[in-house]
Design a protein around this motif. Sequence first.
Motif, PDB file in Angstrom:
ATOM      1  N   LEU A   1      25.912  58.229  28.022  1.00 33.85           N
ATOM      2  CA  LEU A   1      26.837  57.098  27.983  1.00 33.85           C
ATOM      3  C   LEU A   1      28.209  57.473  27.446  1.00 33.85           C
ATOM      4  CD1 LEU A   1      24.639  54.135  26.680  1.00 33.85           C
ATOM      5  CD2 LEU A   1      25.265  54.671  29.028  1.00 33.85           C
ATOM      6  N   ARG A   2      28.360  58.700  26.979  1.00 32.48           N
ATOM      7  CA  ARG A   2      29.622  59.091  26.346  1.00 32.48           C
ATOM      8  C   ARG A   2      30.846  58.814  27.223  1.00 32.48           C
ATOM      9  NH1 ARG A   2      31.965  61.669  22.305  1.00 32.48           N
ATOM     10  NH2 ARG A   2      33.842  62.888  22.731  1.00 32.48           N
TER      11      ARG A   2
ATOM     12  N   THR B   1      31.390  55.048  26.476  1.00 26.45           N
ATOM     13  CA  THR B   1      31.584  54.616  25.098  1.00 26.45           C
ATOM     14  C   THR B   1      32.645  55.422  24.366  1.00 26.45           C
ATOM     15  OG1 THR B   1      29.860  56.098  24.261  1.00 26.45           O
ATOM     16  CG2 THR B   1      29.181  53.901  25.001  1.00 26.45           C
TER      17      THR B   1
ATOM     18  N   LYS C   1      31.913  57.858  22.624  1.00 24.41           N
ATOM     19  CA  LYS C   1      31.198  58.368  21.462  1.00 24.41           C
ATOM     20  C   LYS C   1      29.873  58.950  21.915  1.00 24.41           C
ATOM     21  CE  LYS C   1      33.255  54.653  18.739  1.00 24.41           C
ATOM     22  NZ  LYS C   1      32.991  53.407  17.977  1.00 24.41           N
TER      23      LYS C   1
ATOM     24  N   TYR D   1      25.972  59.312  21.368  1.00 22.62           N
ATOM     25  CA  TYR D   1      24.755  58.801  20.747  1.00 22.62           C
ATOM     26  C   TYR D   1      23.587  59.618  21.287  1.00 22.62           C
ATOM     27  CZ  TYR D   1      27.867  54.904  19.682  1.00 22.62           C
ATOM     28  OH  TYR D   1      28.919  54.152  19.241  1.00 22.62           O
TER      29      TYR D   1
ATOM     30  N   GLU E   1      38.223  48.928  14.249  1.00 22.08           N
ATOM     31  CA  GLU E   1      37.434  50.142  14.102  1.00 22.08           C
ATOM     32  C   GLU E   1      37.106  50.454  12.641  1.00 22.08           C
ATOM     33  OE1 GLU E   1      36.099  52.154  16.410  1.00 22.08           O
ATOM     34  OE2 GLU E   1      36.739  50.723  17.926  1.00 22.08           O
TER      35      GLU E   1
ATOM     36  N   SER F   1      36.190  54.919  14.924  1.00 22.90           N
ATOM     37  CA  SER F   1      36.762  55.728  16.004  1.00 22.90           C
ATOM     38  C   SER F   1      36.930  57.187  15.571  1.00 22.90           C
ATOM     39  CB  SER F   1      38.105  55.141  16.447  1.00 22.90           C
ATOM     40  OG  SER F   1      39.025  55.162  15.366  1.00 22.90           O
TER      41      SER F   1
END
Length: 748
Positions: free
Chosen positions: A522-523, A526, A528, A530, A653, A678
């Motif tokens: 999913l980066r 997103t 980010k 996970y 954030e 962030s």
Amino acid sequence: MLYFSKKTIPVGLNLHGEVQGEWNRLQIRGVGRAFDAPVRYGLRLHGGKIEELYFTMQGGRLRRILSAAGLKPYAWGKLYVELKFPSENETLSKGEGSFRIEEGKLNAGLLRREGISLPPRSLFTARGKVALVRGMFEGWGRIETSFGTLAIHRLYSDLSLRIFKTQYNLSIASLQDIQGITRVPLQGSLKTDGTLYFDRKKMLLQFTGMSPSLGGKLHYLFDGEGLRLRLEKIEIPKVLRMTLQPPYCRRGTVEGEIQLRDFKRLDGFYRLEAKGEWGKEALPGSPFFRGVGGERFVVKSAGKLKNAQLHAKADYRSPSLSLNVDGMKLLLLNRSLSCDFRLGITDLNRFDGGVFSGPFDLKGKFAYLGPGDRVLFKASSGSFGGKLKMTYTRRRLDVKLEAIDPSLLLLRAHKVHFLEEHGTLNAETHIRFAAKKTGTYSYQLRAGIDRRVLKKLYKIDLGKDFVVRSKGKGRLSDENLSFAILTETPMGTLRFKKGFYEIARKKLQTLFALKIPDLRKLRPLTGKTYYGPFALKGKLLYTQRDLRINAAGREWGGTIRMAMEGSRLRILTEKTELKELEKTLGYPTLLHGEVGMDFREDLKKEQGRFMLKGTKIRFEKNRIGQSLGVLTGFELSREIFDSTLLKGRIQGELLRFDFNARSRNLELKIEGGHFDRSRRRIDAVMQIRKGNKRYRVKIEGPITRPQVIPLMGRELQKKIDHELEKHHLDKKIPKKLGPVKNMIERLF
């Protein structure tokens, strides 16, 4: 009183006069009244033959005259007649007469009962003359009404009144006044002239003529058995005005010929060609008709009629539209129609209100099998990369998409998209028309994502090939639509089942199941990283005003519940294993044990709050734990914290948080800590209480490698340095950020 004819009709005839001469040569003269009017008459007989005759009547009642002739009293008025045949020879071959009708009025009530509606005051006058010349009647006449004028000239007839031939001129000032006669709504004026021929013995009626009222010339010929029309530059706008139609056509003409040779057998042919320019404002409101507004067009059509069957073809051309109709078959008796057609559109954007653009073609068959029977429309198109097929009847509509290119479909629909070319969309829809529309549908989609477009438009970099597969099915009706959909991507799968959409209320509700095997994928979405799998099941409700989601699952060793209403999100967890949660978030393992979490955020405002609460929490062996262990003299990984609480507020954030953990020996406390989601950086001061001793340390930097800065006196510097070297932690701390080695600040 004199009575005659089949019925007893009062004539009111009262004549008197004198007779002179011998039996074979008599002369009769007299006066009197007939039909409530004074009359004068005279005749001379020679050998039983009339040699001379005259007769006058001044204002006879027309209604009584019609009744005496065995006709219905269609009109009232006063008839004036004068007849004179001089005694020039024994054959009575010369003579003349005249007539006029004054105060004429048509019997509107009687005509209405026979299906003819006239204006309220239908007045008329008439006059004419007739002459006997060389054994033939010649004459002229003129009838003037409140709605038109009929002039007859060059009238010819034989003495027996068997054959009539005349020329006529007809002028109607307002066609709207004679709608009861034409049975068709019309307006404007009409002028026409021609020749009429009637043979009373053969019952043959024939008339020809020409009318210039439609701009060009309309020639017509009626012979009792058939009708022939010839059109010369008839102006289409004038036809539209006369027939009360909007000015669809700004300018244009139609030419051709229509011939019906036999009314009984219905045989004939036609040939027509129209050229013109469509109007803009007057075309119907549908985008399809507005699409040709202002364009020039040409229409050609021809056909043959035999035994009530018309076989024809037609062709329409304009810059944006072409339509060819071939093999048309029209059965006049049962009004059934069938044909093949081909439709071509240069740009759909002109015709569908801006929904689609680009060229479009459609070809197929159309059939109408008469009133009460079914309509059949069967067509196909290759305009979207594959095949679009549709079949329509009065009871059913079937639409099928075969290998349609979804990227081309979205492109034509003016939709910003990021699909690669040469994807495939297959779909079917079947609708039944009964008291309520019902039907079924299904689809299968395979489409690749164009990574370059996605990156350019949304700054999302998928990094490698990305293919979306989706399939669904459901039922539909006038009121609602049900659905079940499965969508598979390299990131995961999303399934909708028992979905239901209420069309009138625009309300959607469905059960869903989300499954992501690896959150790292999913980066690109997103921003980010996970870790680990994730799965969630729940219910979604969407209305025009709101979006609500309720979901639950088993994650991080416990349960998770999620609720979303509009932009407000709430996540509740129970028995969540902190170690698993930290692993998912990509944070270093700091604590482990079971906690409950309450997370709330307004996604639109980016504001919210959160709380984690647990018991029997342990510190993992990590940088922070070991640094704190040096200060306290305890191995934190062995310490069990019976009460642990983390709570805070969300501002964009930035997370502002407080932390408190208690064991039998220690209490750890943070007030007003900061965490930047962030940048994944922490900035907090932790207070440590061990018995009657108190310490403070500052924790700051990336959450994966934060700096732990003791805020203490110099007497503990040597002890900490010794412990750091013992555990080889000193090499991992940059010298320029080595607050432990510098032993700054004060000790509480």
